[in-house]
Enzyme design. Structure first.
Site, PDB file in Angstrom:
ATOM      1  CE  LYS A  38     -16.391   0.875  -0.091  1.00 20.89           C
ATOM      2  NZ  LYS A  38     -17.765   0.344  -0.253  1.00 20.89           N
ATOM      3  CE1 TYR A 264      13.231 -11.786 -12.266  1.00 22.76           C
ATOM      4  CE2 TYR A 264      11.438 -10.246 -11.821  1.00 22.76           C
ATOM      5  CZ  TYR A 264      12.635 -10.837 -11.454  1.00 22.76           C
ATOM      6  OH  TYR A 264      13.241 -10.489 -10.284  1.00 22.76           O
ATOM      7  CG  MET A 313       7.224  -7.580  -5.812  1.00 22.96           C
ATOM      8  SD  MET A 313       7.977  -8.495  -4.473  1.00 22.96           S
ATOM      9  CE  MET A 313       7.519 -10.173  -4.887  1.00 22.96           C
TER      10      MET A 313
HETATM   11  C1  LIG Z   1     -18.598   1.274  -0.923  1.00 22.71           C
HETATM   12  C2  LIG Z   1     -19.972   1.623  -0.558  1.00 22.71           C
HETATM   13  C3  LIG Z   1     -20.526   2.873  -0.926  1.00 22.71           C
HETATM   14  C4  LIG Z   1     -19.824   3.852  -1.846  1.00 22.71           C
HETATM   15  O1  LIG Z   1     -19.947   3.431  -3.174  1.00 22.71           O
HETATM   16  P1  LIG Z   1     -19.360   4.278  -4.406  1.00 22.71           P
HETATM   17  O2  LIG Z   1     -19.828   3.576  -5.608  1.00 22.71           O
HETATM   18  O3  LIG Z   1     -17.879   4.248  -4.272  1.00 22.71           O
HETATM   19  O4  LIG Z   1     -19.895   5.667  -4.254  1.00 22.71           O
HETATM   20  C5  LIG Z   1     -21.786   3.185  -0.455  1.00 22.71           C
HETATM   21  N1  LIG Z   1     -22.473   2.307   0.327  1.00 22.71           N
HETATM   22  C6  LIG Z   1     -21.997   1.101   0.659  1.00 22.71           C
HETATM   23  C7  LIG Z   1     -22.821   0.192   1.486  1.00 22.71           C
HETATM   24  C8  LIG Z   1     -20.740   0.713   0.228  1.00 22.71           C
HETATM   25  O5  LIG Z   1     -20.267  -0.505   0.541  1.00 22.71           O
END
Ligand SMILES: *Cc1c(COP(=O)(O)O)cnc(C)c1O
Length: 369
Positions: A38, A264, A313
């Site tokens: 993800k 800045y 930025m």
């Molecule tokens: C993000 C996530 C993981 C992975 O977690 P890590 O701590 O990065 O290993 C596993 N299960 C779910 C449901 C997640 O949302």
């Protein structure tokens, strides 16, 4: 495709392999491995990492639909679990052969309707149980309705049952975690005893694999941050190899005289003559403004160069008074895990946030160092 920008996130595939094998070595041979990619693969490159790992792991997971489609678009054929599918996306989930996490009876009914309209049978879904994180998931009281809905139809099939631990990295919360595991086992066994097929089960994320394989390895684990070299404590992180190296190049060097200011808001005022280097990476690339004014630092020629003044930025200025360097020299913005963990601490956050904040403007380059 790479842009012409000199700022690059280098991703070491040998380190990825090392870390993958490290976690595999903690598991039974038969335990399936899901890799969570993800948020662009924790800021790396979900598509490139998934392509590289496709044959080495069983499953992938993403948070949202579009992330799953991106994997299908580059030809990933592994099953892909979508952790947060949302009602408006259910048709597209199916059209892209993605497998939804179903977490309420209402979402289940909607999904069955969509599967029915498409004349599908046994479409794989995954049921998530809330055992204490209180984020997504069925509770115990949902279970009777859940079972009756599933057993009344053939459009979907429950492929797996899972849950997520709230504090798998924190051994002070061991009792709570064991309670979560127990609750999951109870819900699971109730379902397994009443469903027509036997779904597989999974509960552990990275720190879960480190701390709870004895209690909760089940049939699969979900590896995220660990793949990238972070074990959620110093000892475990040291056992892993560093995957990320964020580099850039010095754009310009300035001599700042006493009384002059840098950046800045004139946030830095020189009390003696100093030399600064301007680096083309800023808060739009993921360098938090909290790291400005001497809190954060980069490495130039292996020496520490603290950030001077506010983070802009698109750029930062760093102090190179004591460093022999020239325009065009390499700058190491994130050197390794320890550097990232330290910067995360200094900006009151965790490595996860620093990694996922590295914006899409930064090139990703996968190499075997
Ligand atoms: C993000 C996530 C993981 C992975 O977690 P890590 O701590 O990065 O290993 C596993 N299960 C779910 C449901 C997640 O949302």
């Amino acid at each position: 495709m790479e842009n012409n920008h000199v700022t690059v996130l280098n991703i070491d595939l040998n380190a990825i392999d090392f870390n993958l094998n490290y976690f595999k070595s903690k598991l039974k041979k038969t335990t399936k491995l899901l890799v969570v990619v993800k948020a662009f693969g924790y800021g790396s490159s979900a598509t490139k990492i998934a392509k590289y790992l496709a044959k080495k792991v069983d499953y992938f997971a993403v948070a949202y639909l579009d992330e799953g489609i991106a994997l299908r678009d580059v030809g990933i054929e592994n099953p892909i679990l979508v952790l947060h599918p949302q009602k408006q996306n259910l048709e597209k989930i199916i059209e892209n052969c993605l497998e939804p996490n179903i977490y309420t009876n209402s979402l289940l009914n909607s999904f069955i309707e969509v599967a029915k309209a498409k004349n599908l049978t046994n479409y794989p879904i995954h049921l998530k149980f809330n055992t204490g994180l209180n984020r997504l998931g069925f509770t115990k009281t949902d279970i009777p309705e859940l079972i009756s809905t599933i057993n009344k139809q053939q459009h979907i099939k429950v492929s797996s049952l899972f849950s997520h631990i709230a504090a798998s990295e924190d051994l002070n919360e061991r009792d709570f975690t064991l309670q979560q595991i127990d609750l999951f086992k109870h819900s699971s066994s109730e379902l397994i005893s009443k469903l027509k097929n036997i779904p597989f089960q999974h509960m552990l994320n990275t720190s879960g694999i480190i701390n709870y394989t004895e209690e909760a390895e089940f049939d699969m684990v979900r590896l995220g941050i660990g793949l990238y070299g972070f074990g959620n404590n110093e000892k475990e992180t040291k056992r892993l190899k560093s995957v990320f190296r964020l580099t850039s190049v010095i754009s310009q060097i300035h001599t700042i005289k006493e009384g002059e200011t840098v950046g800045y808001n004139r946030a830095f005022k020189a009390t003696k003559t100093i030399k600064t280097a301007t680096i083309p990476i800023g808060h739009a690339d993921g360098i938090s403004r909290q790291l400005g004014n001497g809190i954060g630092y980069v490495f130039i020629n292996n020496q520490i160069a603290p950030i001077v003044g506010n983070v802009c930025m698109d750029m930062i200025m760093v102090d190179v008074s004591e460093i022999n360097c020239n325009e065009g020299d390499e700058v190491v913005v994130y050197k390794n895990q320890q550097h990232i963990v330290d910067l995360a601490k200094k900006s009151n956050t965790i490595s996860y946030e620093l990694l996922t904040a590295i914006s899409q403007r930064v090139n990703r380059r996968l190499t075997k160092f």
